[in-house]
Design a protein around this motif. Structure first.
Motif, PDB file in Angstrom:
ATOM      1  N   ILE A  11       0.846  -1.200   0.000  1.00  0.00           N
ATOM      2  CA  ILE A  11       0.000   0.000   0.000  1.00  0.00           C
ATOM      3  C   ILE A  11       0.878   1.246   0.000  1.00  0.00           C
ATOM      4  O   ILE A  11       0.683   2.165  -0.812  1.00  0.00           O
ATOM      5  N   ILE A 103      -9.783  -0.099   4.620  1.00  0.00           N
ATOM      6  CA  ILE A 103      -9.228  -1.224   3.872  1.00  0.00           C
ATOM      7  C   ILE A 103     -10.100  -2.439   4.174  1.00  0.00           C
ATOM      8  O   ILE A 103     -10.333  -2.766   5.338  1.00  0.00           O
ATOM      9  N   GLY A 131      -2.894   2.234  -3.634  1.00  0.00           N
ATOM     10  CA  GLY A 131      -2.134   1.324  -2.793  1.00  0.00           C
ATOM     11  C   GLY A 131      -2.962   0.137  -2.323  1.00  0.00           C
ATOM     12  O   GLY A 131      -2.502  -1.010  -2.351  1.00  0.00           O
ATOM     13  N   ILE A 132      -4.175   0.411  -1.901  1.00  0.00           N
ATOM     14  CA  ILE A 132      -5.061  -0.654  -1.420  1.00  0.00           C
ATOM     15  C   ILE A 132      -5.334  -1.667  -2.538  1.00  0.00           C
ATOM     16  O   ILE A 132      -5.248  -2.878  -2.332  1.00  0.00           O
ATOM     17  N   HIS A 139     -11.648  -1.308  -0.888  1.00  0.00           N
ATOM     18  CA  HIS A 139     -11.767  -0.125  -0.035  1.00  0.00           C
ATOM     19  C   HIS A 139     -13.217   0.315  -0.005  1.00  0.00           C
ATOM     20  O   HIS A 139     -14.050  -0.190  -0.736  1.00  0.00           O
TER      21      HIS A 139
END
Length: 143
Positions: A11, A103, A131-132, A139
């Motif tokens: 992430i 997340i 990033g997630i 998300h």
């Protein structure tokens, strides 16, 4: 499923890569598990003094209120007295600006949050989401 250090590092690395590709200002990033414990943190060279604190408040606020900070900011605009009370009651552990993103694992369970601060809220949030997704996670707000 618990958020792993490897996922947190993905992430962070991906969020920073996106930030650099987009020409963002220096960032601070905080990845927390579902209990709001830090899994990984980073502060880029040149990030200003309060950026880490703001990033942590974004991530903690998202977890504590069960919603991304973009949605919390909208809610706060409609109910400022309540959100001022929440900020006071939590000792300032809530930042009302985009960049705090929940997340979720593949089943949709909240397993943590990422908070990013340093550029605009829109940029911070976009980096967090990138990033997630790179970590193979999802998300979004609790429904």
């Amino acid at each position: 499923m618990s958020l792993t250090l490897a996922q947190a590092r993905t992430i962070i690395d991906t969020a920073l890569d996106k930030a650099r590709a987009d020409g963002a200002q220096p960032l601070a990033l905080v990845v927390l598990d579902a209990g709001a414990h830090p899994v990984a943190t980073v502060r880029e060279d040149g990030a200003s003094l309060f950026r880490f604190d703001i990033a942590k408040a974004k991530a903690t606020g998202a977890l504590g209120m069960g919603a991304d900070t973009r949605l919390l900011a909208v809610r706060a605009a409609a109910n400022p007295l309540f959100f001022q009370s929440v900020v006071a009651a939590t000792g300032g552990r809530l930042a009302l600006s985009p960049g705090g993103v929940l997340i979720r694992d593949v089943e949709g369970t909240v397993i943590g949050a990422v908070g990013i601060s340093g550029d605009t809220g829109d940029c911070d949030e976009a980096c967090a989401i990138a990033g997630i997704l790179a970590a193979g996670l999802s998300h979004g707000d609790v429904q």
